[in-house]
Enzyme design. Structure first.
Site, PDB file in Angstrom:
ATOM      1  N   GLU A   1     -74.355  10.533  58.256  1.00 18.90           N
ATOM      2  CA  GLU A   1     -74.023  11.962  58.359  1.00 18.90           C
ATOM      3  C   GLU A   1     -73.828  12.594  56.983  1.00 18.90           C
ATOM      4  O   GLU A   1     -72.964  13.454  56.787  1.00 18.90           O
ATOM      5  CB  GLU A   1     -72.792  12.155  59.265  1.00 18.90           C
ATOM      6  CG  GLU A   1     -73.074  11.710  60.703  1.00 18.90           C
ATOM      7  CD  GLU A   1     -71.883  11.856  61.644  1.00 18.90           C
ATOM      8  OE1 GLU A   1     -70.855  12.419  61.219  1.00 18.90           O
ATOM      9  OE2 GLU A   1     -71.989  11.396  62.799  1.00 18.90           O
TER      10      GLU A   1
ATOM     11  N   GLU B   1     -76.399   8.257  66.721  1.00 16.35           N
ATOM     12  CA  GLU B   1     -75.217   8.756  67.429  1.00 16.35           C
ATOM     13  C   GLU B   1     -75.616  10.001  68.193  1.00 16.35           C
ATOM     14  O   GLU B   1     -76.281  10.881  67.646  1.00 16.35           O
ATOM     15  CB  GLU B   1     -74.094   9.149  66.463  1.00 16.35           C
ATOM     16  CG  GLU B   1     -73.073   8.098  66.158  1.00 16.35           C
ATOM     17  CD  GLU B   1     -71.917   8.661  65.349  1.00 16.35           C
ATOM     18  OE1 GLU B   1     -71.248   9.595  65.832  1.00 16.35           O
ATOM     19  OE2 GLU B   1     -71.695   8.168  64.236  1.00 16.35           O
TER      20      GLU B   1
END
Length: 395
Positions: free
Chosen positions: A195, A303
């Site tokens: 991320e 994810e």
């Protein structure tokens, strides 16, 4: 730090900090970026590549170590199993279970059980901020979420470099000791500093330039595989989903084909009015598949789920899993992702957080809402694979 390690690090600096790395043509026979990868790790890489287009593996963070309907966290029970009679195919854990103080609890025994069950292990990254780790107090001070810029400081020559390599030393020691009963080193997909296109971690886009981030990602991989001799890791790169999903956007902080085995992305969306978000999931999945096929890599959704505030507020979508699967299957590229992973099922108080979960459970309210029925329909689809669907992955 040993003299040999320091010499090895010095040899890496010129490679990591200098010049650009072009993708080049995909190799005739794709292989892991670690040329010394163990046979079982190579087998996992080839299995995942061959799996693309044959069905999507389902993954769950803390599959057997956190849950709302399990009585033990010894690796033998899971909410997934209680809901559908099978374990997830991909078992997710984190460096929070590996690097001191291991606030999510040691998971070595559970990871070995998952491997011996035939499952696949992936580890994500939540390393403390190496500049402020000694200032731990009220969250997020000193943690991954402490957004004090620290990427440059963690690189060779930086003031926090030895703290950062100390984290990697603990991760390497764990990997080297992660062995099945027969002595085989358990393969792991390590998701490095994920991320990174967001701004909530110390390695995020607001905290580092693209070149700084790429240098730290490369250093991390090379330190583990070359300095510490870890040979049971595949390396995953997973920024946030892009709007719009373009190769140029993905490549801005991409560290290069020499350091990446798995191309993925992370994405969370609203519980309502989510048609646009599902389309974006499709577009990003198709993007990583195209890029992975061109480079001889694996594509994945590292994810995915309904965003946490909606889950914690008790909101739900009783068609979410079926919408996700239909969206992916509808696109000839997006359907080729090797696996997807949803986040953990955690009761209130875990890591000081609110109760939240992404795998529907057998609790009465799930039946009433229809979310359990939705998840069971996802499980029963021929295109999803759970643990018992896996062939012999590692030989």
């Amino acid at each position: 730090m040993q003299i040999m390690q320091k010499a090895a690090i010095g040899a890496l600096v010129g490679l990591l900090l200098g010049g650009c790395v072009s993708a080049g043509p995909a190799p005739a026979e794709p292989s892991p970026v670690d040329s010394a990868a163990s046979p079982q790790t190579r087998a996992l890489f080839h299995f995942l590549r061959q799996q693309m287009g044959e069905g999507i593996l389902f993954g769950h963070q803390h599959e057997t170590t956190q849950g709302l309907t399990i009585e033990t966290t010894d690796g033998t029970q899971s909410d997934t199993y209680n809901s559908v009679g099978d374990f997830a195919a991909v078992y997710g854990w984190d460096t929070l279970s590996i690097v001191e103080p291991k606030i999510e609890g040691d998971i070595t025994e559970q990871a070995i059980k998952a491997y011996e069950r035939g499952g696949i292990i992936t580890i994500s990254t939540h390393l403390d901020n190496p500049l402020t780790e000694d200032q731990k107090g009220i969250f997020p001070a000193g943690t991954s979420w402490d957004t004090t810029p620290a990427v440059e400081a963690a690189l060779p020559g930086g003031e926090a470099h030895e703290v950062y390599t100390g984290y990697l030393d603990q991760l390497a020691q764990w990997a080297l000791n992660l062995k099945a009963e027969d002595g085989t080193a358990v393969p792991v997909i390590y998701r490095v500093l994920h991320e990174n296109t967001g701004n909530w971690f110390w390695w995020g886009a607001d905290q580092s330039t693209p070149e700084q981030y790429k240098a730290l990602y490369r250093f991390t991989v090379d330190y583990l595989r070359q300095v510490r001799g870890v040979d049971n890791f595949l390396y995953a790169y997973s920024p946030n989903a892009f709007w719009p999903a373009t190769e140029a956007a993905y490549e801005e902080r991409y560290p290069g084909d020499q350091w990446v085995d798995v191309l993925g992305f992370d994405t969370y969306g609203p519980v309502a009015d989510n048609a646009d978000w599902f389309r974006n999931v499709r577009d990003n999945a198709a993007l990583v598949v195209r890029m992975a096929e061109a480079r001889g890599k694996v594509a994945a959704i590292a994810e995915i789920g309904i965003r946490a505030p909606d889950v914690e507020a008790g909101k739900y979508d009783n068609c979410w899993y079926r919408k996700l699967l239909q969206t992916l299957k509808s696109d000839e590229q997006a359907r080729k992702i090797a696996y997807l992973l949803v986040w953990r099922n955690a009761p209130e108080g875990v890591n000081g957080g609110k109760p939240h979960y992404w795998v529907p459970t057998t609790l009465p309210h799930e039946r009433e809402r229809g979310t359990l029925e939705d998840f069971r329909a996802f499980y029963q689809d021929d295109f999803t694979l759970f643990n018992s669907d896996l062939p012999e992955v590692y030989n």
